[in-house]
Design an enzyme around this catalytic site. Structure first.
Site, mmCIF file in Angstrom:
data_model
loop_
_atom_site.group_PDB
_atom_site.id
_atom_site.type_symbol
_atom_site.label_atom_id
_atom_site.label_comp_id
_atom_site.label_asym_id
_atom_site.label_seq_id
_atom_site.Cartn_x
_atom_site.Cartn_y
_atom_site.Cartn_z
ATOM 1 N N GLY A 1 -118.951 62.572 2.940
ATOM 2 C CA GLY A 1 -118.822 61.491 3.906
ATOM 3 C C GLY A 1 -118.195 60.215 3.421
ATOM 4 N N GLY A 2 -117.491 60.215 2.263
ATOM 5 C CA GLY A 2 -116.748 59.032 1.863
ATOM 6 C C GLY A 2 -117.596 57.781 1.817
ATOM 7 C CB THR B 1 -116.862 65.372 0.250
ATOM 8 O OG1 THR B 1 -115.820 64.422 0.046
ATOM 9 C CG2 THR B 1 -117.464 65.713 -1.083
#
Length: 540
Positions: free
Chosen positions: A438-439, A356
């Site tokens: 970074g999820g 992202t």
């Protein structure tokens, strides 16, 4: 708390008229150029988001999604814009279960099952700026840099080279036919050997969107070409799915923290988990702790917040998501009592992966924006829609194929999302604007940023640069350990191991920790950009 002066690898940016921070310098420059031309923070964020969709193609693009948190200073209100796409009408649970069994594949046309929402987010943010906030900056101006970079090319960034080389399965002989046919001609590692990375198909798509407005992406000749490209690439998306898409204005979430308010995005994103971490930490004097105690408490709060997230997060228009219960102060107080100062709780639950980008912007009038934009995995589904240059996201692969799970696949449903733009307000106005990619790491890094700036007195650049940790897996890594950057002193890792954490050291500046950015709005604007990425915090 008094501010702490700390040496930084990159200088902290300061400005009065406006400031933009992003993970690619060209995107930050696009935003600053708009600010210099009389635009506001929303204009700057749109321009930066359009540029980074071109120059950071491994992480995001116009075939992905974005979500926005916007402070409109003139009307003293906080707005949230959900520009995430819904599943195709043909993407039903039983079809996917019969074909794939327990899980949706992460690559190929069948992974490209949700409508790209990015352009609708840019368009709605622009309309807000133009029609409500009174900006005179034109839509076409906001896309000029993006078009130029796509048509004329740019030098690939170190991160693009790094991530392209790391995505070896996408460029292996056994890659899916639609991946080899559509992705390889544009994004194959061999293309990075040229001095400039050019995307002519994307440039032409952006020219059409620039000339005809954001609606052209979803309705009209370009939309028909996109739909045909999706069909040819094996995606279930159709022209009707594109026509039905709308970005939605929704109500932000808020929790009290240290005399101010932490604010974030509602479901289907994991924003309530980020806020729950801070609300749990409210009961501890973080300023007084050493680094090992500090990291331990944030990690333990994260585990509790993730339990709720993994149990309930889904599309709230289709499934009840008990956000009020998850953020209820009395319940959080009871759960805070589960945190031991000396022992680690076990870590369960599925991972929330994702690659992202985050952009933050603010201007001298007090307007502020946090926007997160994503393809989900690096290079998304690995499928480009025909000759449009649009690399399709694979966000729909996050749907569950378990019929009993709240995030199970259904037609026209939005999947659970990791994307969380956030702000911290004091006396009703933004004091901090922040975001990260970074999820699984997004809520953790946001907690690190806020606590280090609010509780421990660091400035934005020092807070962004400070060594970070990651609990659980992200970026395709199967580990559920607690990763610590190598800049933590050895005694911190040793102390955490004695409490039961499975500590795994990583490099000093690790991509695993995400690429974070932050702006502090005070007497002036101060911004920090992450040296783990290729960006900059720039002001005018």
């Amino acid at each position: 708390m008094a501010r702490v002066t700390a040496p930084t690898r990159w200088p902290e940016a300061h400005a009065r008229r406006g400031l933009v921070a992003s993970p690619h310098e060209l995107a930050s420059r696009s935003g600053c150029a708009v600010l210099a031309g009389g635009g506001n923070a929303v204009d700057a964020a749109v321009a930066a988001a359009a540029t980074i969709a071109v120059v950071y193609p491994h992480m995001n693009g116009i075939g992905g999604d974005n979500v926005w948190l916007i402070w409109d200073a003139g009307r003293q209100r906080l707005l949230a814009l959900n520009a995430t796409g819904r599943a195709a009408a043909a993407a039903d649970l039983e079809t996917y279960r019969a074909r794939f069994g327990a899980a949706i594949p992460t690559r190929g046309g069948m992974a490209a099952l949700t409508v790209p929402g990015v352009v609708s987010g840019w368009w709605e943010a622009h309309r807000l700026s133009r029609d409500v906030m009174g900006s005179r900056v034109t839509w076409a101006t906001l896309l000029d840099d993006a078009i130029a970079h796509a048509a004329e090319g740019f030098e690939p960034s170190p991160c693009q080279r790094r991530m392209t080389e790391a995505a070896s399965a996408l460029f292996a002989a056994e890659a899916l036919e639609e991946v080899r046919r559509t992705l390889w001609p544009i994004f194959h590692p061999d293309t990075l050997r040229a001095s400039r990375f050019v995307q002519p198909g994307l440039a032409q798509t952006l020219r059409i969107v620039s000339a005809e407005g954001g609606e052209a992406f979803y309705r009209g000749p370009l939309a028909r070409r996109l739909a045909e490209g999706c069909r040819a690439g094996g995606s279930p998306l159709t022209l009707d799915d594109l026509r039905e898409h709308r970005a939605d204005w929704v109500e932000p979430l808020r929790v009290a923290y240290r005399g101010g308010e932490a604010t974030s995005f509602p479901p289907p994103t994991q924003g309530f988990a980020a806020l729950a971490i801070l609300a749990l930490l409210e009961g501890f004097d973080l300023a007084a702790l050493d680094e090992a105690d500090f990291v331990h408490l944030v990690v333990e709060a994260t585990k509790l917040a993730f339990e709720d997230r993994d149990r309930w997060l889904a599309d709230p228009t289709m499934v009840p998501v008990p956000v009020e219960r998850c953020l209820d102060p009395a319940r959080l107080a009871r759960r805070r009592a589960l945190i031991s100062r000396r022992a680690a709780r076990p870590l369960d639950g599925p991972p929330a992966e994702g690659d992202t980008i985050a952009i933050v912007a603010a201007d001298g009038a007090g307007n502020a924006v946090s926007v997160i934009q994503s393809l989900y995995h690096e290079f998304g589904a690995g499928v480009v829609a025909g000759d449009t240059g649009v690399l399709l996201q694979n966000r729909g692969a996050f749907f569950s194929l378990d019929p009993a799970h709240p995030n199970c696949l259904a037609p026209r449903k939005r999947t659970a999302h990791t994307l969380i733009p956030s702000m911290y307000l004091v006396k009703g106005r933004p004091r901090l604007v922040y975001g990260t990619m970074g999820g699984e790491g997004q809520p953790q890094t946001q907690a690190a940023l806020v606590t280090r700036m609010v509780d421990r007195g660091l400035g934005p650049q020092a807070a962004v640069e400070a060594p970070r940790w990651l609990l659980g897996r992200t970026w395709g890594d199967a580990s559920k350990s607690l990763r610590l950057e190598g800049r933590f002193p050895p005694e911190v890792a040793a102390s955490l191991r004695t409490r039961g954490h499975d500590v795994q050291p990583v490099e000093d500046w690790s991509d695993l920790m995400g690429h974070a950015h932050a702006i502090r709005l005070d007497d002036d604007l101060a911004g920090g950009s992450d040296p783990r990425a290729d960006g900059a915090a720039l002001g005018v």
